[in-house]
Design a protein around this motif. Structure first.
Motif, PDB file in Angstrom:
ATOM      1  N   CYS A 131      -0.413  15.607  11.670  1.00 36.13           N
ATOM      2  CA  CYS A 131      -0.230  14.819  10.444  1.00 36.13           C
ATOM      3  C   CYS A 131       0.697  15.525   9.465  1.00 36.13           C
ATOM      4  O   CYS A 131       1.553  14.891   8.824  1.00 36.13           O
ATOM      5  N   ARG A 132       0.557  16.830   9.332  1.00 35.11           N
ATOM      6  CA  ARG A 132       1.440  17.574   8.424  1.00 35.11           C
ATOM      7  C   ARG A 132       2.872  17.580   8.962  1.00 35.11           C
ATOM      8  O   ARG A 132       3.830  17.488   8.193  1.00 35.11           O
ATOM      9  N   LEU A 133       3.018  17.710  10.277  1.00 40.25           N
ATOM     10  CA  LEU A 133       4.360  17.707  10.860  1.00 40.25           C
ATOM     11  C   LEU A 133       5.058  16.371  10.647  1.00 40.25           C
ATOM     12  O   LEU A 133       6.247  16.319  10.342  1.00 40.25           O
ATOM     13  N   VAL A 134       4.316  15.274  10.827  1.00 36.46           N
ATOM     14  CA  VAL A 134       4.959  13.971  10.716  1.00 36.46           C
ATOM     15  C   VAL A 134       5.389  13.686   9.283  1.00 36.46           C
ATOM     16  O   VAL A 134       6.313  12.892   9.049  1.00 36.46           O
ATOM     17  N   ASP A 135       4.754  14.339   8.325  1.00 38.16           N
ATOM     18  CA  ASP A 135       5.117  14.166   6.914  1.00 38.16           C
ATOM     19  C   ASP A 135       6.031  15.280   6.399  1.00 38.16           C
ATOM     20  O   ASP A 135       6.371  15.300   5.215  1.00 38.16           O
ATOM     21  N   SER A 136       6.434  16.192   7.257  1.00 35.39           N
ATOM     22  CA  SER A 136       7.180  17.365   6.816  1.00 35.39           C
ATOM     23  C   SER A 136       8.620  17.021   6.444  1.00 35.39           C
ATOM     24  O   SER A 136       9.218  16.073   6.958  1.00 35.39           O
ATOM     25  N   ASP A 137       9.162  17.830   5.542  1.00 38.14           N
ATOM     26  CA  ASP A 137      10.568  17.664   5.163  1.00 38.14           C
ATOM     27  C   ASP A 137      11.490  17.872   6.362  1.00 38.14           C
ATOM     28  O   ASP A 137      12.513  17.191   6.494  1.00 38.14           O
ATOM     29  N   ALA A 138      11.125  18.808   7.233  1.00 29.82           N
ATOM     30  CA  ALA A 138      11.979  19.110   8.386  1.00 29.82           C
ATOM     31  C   ALA A 138      12.148  17.890   9.284  1.00 29.82           C
ATOM     32  O   ALA A 138      13.257  17.586   9.746  1.00 29.82           O
ATOM     33  N   LEU A 139      11.067  17.161   9.544  1.00 32.41           N
ATOM     34  CA  LEU A 139      11.162  15.992  10.420  1.00 32.41           C
ATOM     35  C   LEU A 139      11.848  14.834   9.699  1.00 32.41           C
ATOM     36  O   LEU A 139      12.638  14.091  10.298  1.00 32.41           O
TER      37      LEU A 139
END
Length: 388
Positions: A131-139
């Motif tokens: 969940c944090r990855l899908v909302d991350s600035d990087a992605l």
């Protein structure tokens, strides 16, 4: 019994989280359509991964997140095959659904780890990570930097090193770059691998993503074109006629429809098509009302000449709202507007419905309808012969 003994089992699963880009900018009807199309794409991706949705206990678990979904895959699966299947399947599904506007673009994140069921869903570090990855600035930046792509993907570091770096299933480790995702306010920090947008220039057609379709899917795509050409020939020859008999709801099954041997569903709330009075364009979204019973799927048949042609995928039901949707139905062009087209809806047991989808390459036309037809409606075709 202690509290620890009462806890649900902790099971290691592969976790997939998907979000729709710029979802909040969509109006209410567009959000409804976007959610239906996303659900359809994920169903396709899960099936391409070799996993059957809806199996008890060890099956796929899907939890809605408004503008996205959390998907938990069964324990003990071949993760290398499943991950590559998800990525390739999602590329294939997005290519199909984005043939009709408005275009959807997704952020996709995968993680692995122990999860447990809880009062309002599922918990576990793997879910938090995804969940944090899908909302991350990087992605978000990776997707924004590659406007030609339909989605961008992020993997946790351990999953990337276990599977992706080894090239299983056609995934290429060099397609990703390592990033540190840090969200200080949430006390979160993790190493991850994110799609490299700088590879777009050397990629295959960007609408299919960086990930090529497996050879077997190329064959399916070629077959689909052949089927489409055949349907065009049938339609142009005038096979879309008004020769459908409204009394054929009780027609006996064709030999290939094993659904007749299954128990029929209890009489459902009346299932019917929505009809705005407009003529059907070549590419449309079909919707209607009525609750699809648990354990069954709603399948669409179109009468052309002496045959009934099956739509590839079942309807997406919203049982709480009592509606159903076919996100995209494609008709061949017709020589003039006003040609009548009769559509049929049949309730098919889930196992039989999956068999119909799996065998679609070799059996997509039937001389007779299944015995569980619950609705039919005749629409008029428009003169729209443009591409989807």
């Amino acid at each position: 019994m202690s509290e620890r003994e009462r806890l649900p089992p902790a099971i290691r699963r592969l976790c997939l989280v998907v979000d729709i880009e710029s979802y909040s900018a969509l109006d209410h009807p567009a959000q409804l359509r976007a959610q239906a199309r996303l659900a359809s794409a994920l169903t396709t991706a899960v099936r391409r991964a070799g996993i059957r949705p809806g199996l008890p206990r060890r099956g796929v678990i899907r939890q809605n997140r408004g503008d996205g979904q959390l998907v938990l895959l069964p324990p003990g699966i071949d993760e290398a095959r499943a991950i590559s299947g998800l990525v390739h399947g999602l590329a294939e599904a997005m290519l199909s659904i984005n043939a009709q506007p408005p275009r959807l673009r997704l952020r996709v994140a995968l993680a692995q780890g122990v999860v447990q069921s809880a009062a309002t869903g599922y918990v576990g570090k793997a879910i938090v990570d995804a969940c944090r990855l899908v909302d991350s600035d990087a992605l978000r930046e990776a997707l924004a930097a590659a406007p030609e792509r339909d989605f961008a993907v992020a993997f946790t570091d351990d999953l990337f090193r276990d599977v992706v770096v080894h090239g299983f299933g056609g995934l290429v480790g060099s397609d990703f770059r390592q990033v540190d995702v840090v969200q200080e306010r949430k006390g979160f920090a993790i190493a991850a691998w994110v799609s490299r947008p700088d590879l777009v220039a050397t990629s295959p057609p960007a609408s299919a993503g960086r990930w090529r379709l497996p050879a077997s899917r190329v064959g399916r795509a070629v077959l689909t074109v052949v089927i489409a050409v055949a349907m065009v020939a049938v339609v142009v020859a005038g096979a879309w006629t008004a020769t459908n008999d409204p009394g054929r709801q009780g027609v006996t099954r064709a030999a290939s429809h094993s659904a007749a041997r299954a128990a029929r569903p209890s009489p459902p709330e009346e299932i019917m098509f929505f009809d705005s009075g407009q003529q059907l364009d070549r590419c449309i979204e079909l919707t209607g009302s009525g609750v699809v019973p648990e354990g069954f799927e709603l399948r669409l048949y179109v009468k052309a000449g002496e045959f009934y042609y099956l739509a590839l995928l079942p309807a997406i039901p919203d049982r709480e709202a009592g509606i159903w949707t076919f996100p995209q139905v494609i008709f061949g062009p017709t020589p003039k507007a006003g040609v009548p087209i009769t559509l049929y809806l049949a309730l098919i047991p889930e196992a039989e419905s999956r068999r119909l989808t799996d065998n679609y390459e070799t059996q997509y036309a039937f001389r007779e309808l299944p015995p569980t037809v619950v609705a039919q409606h005749t629409f008029l075709r428009s003169a729209d012969n443009g591409p989807c």
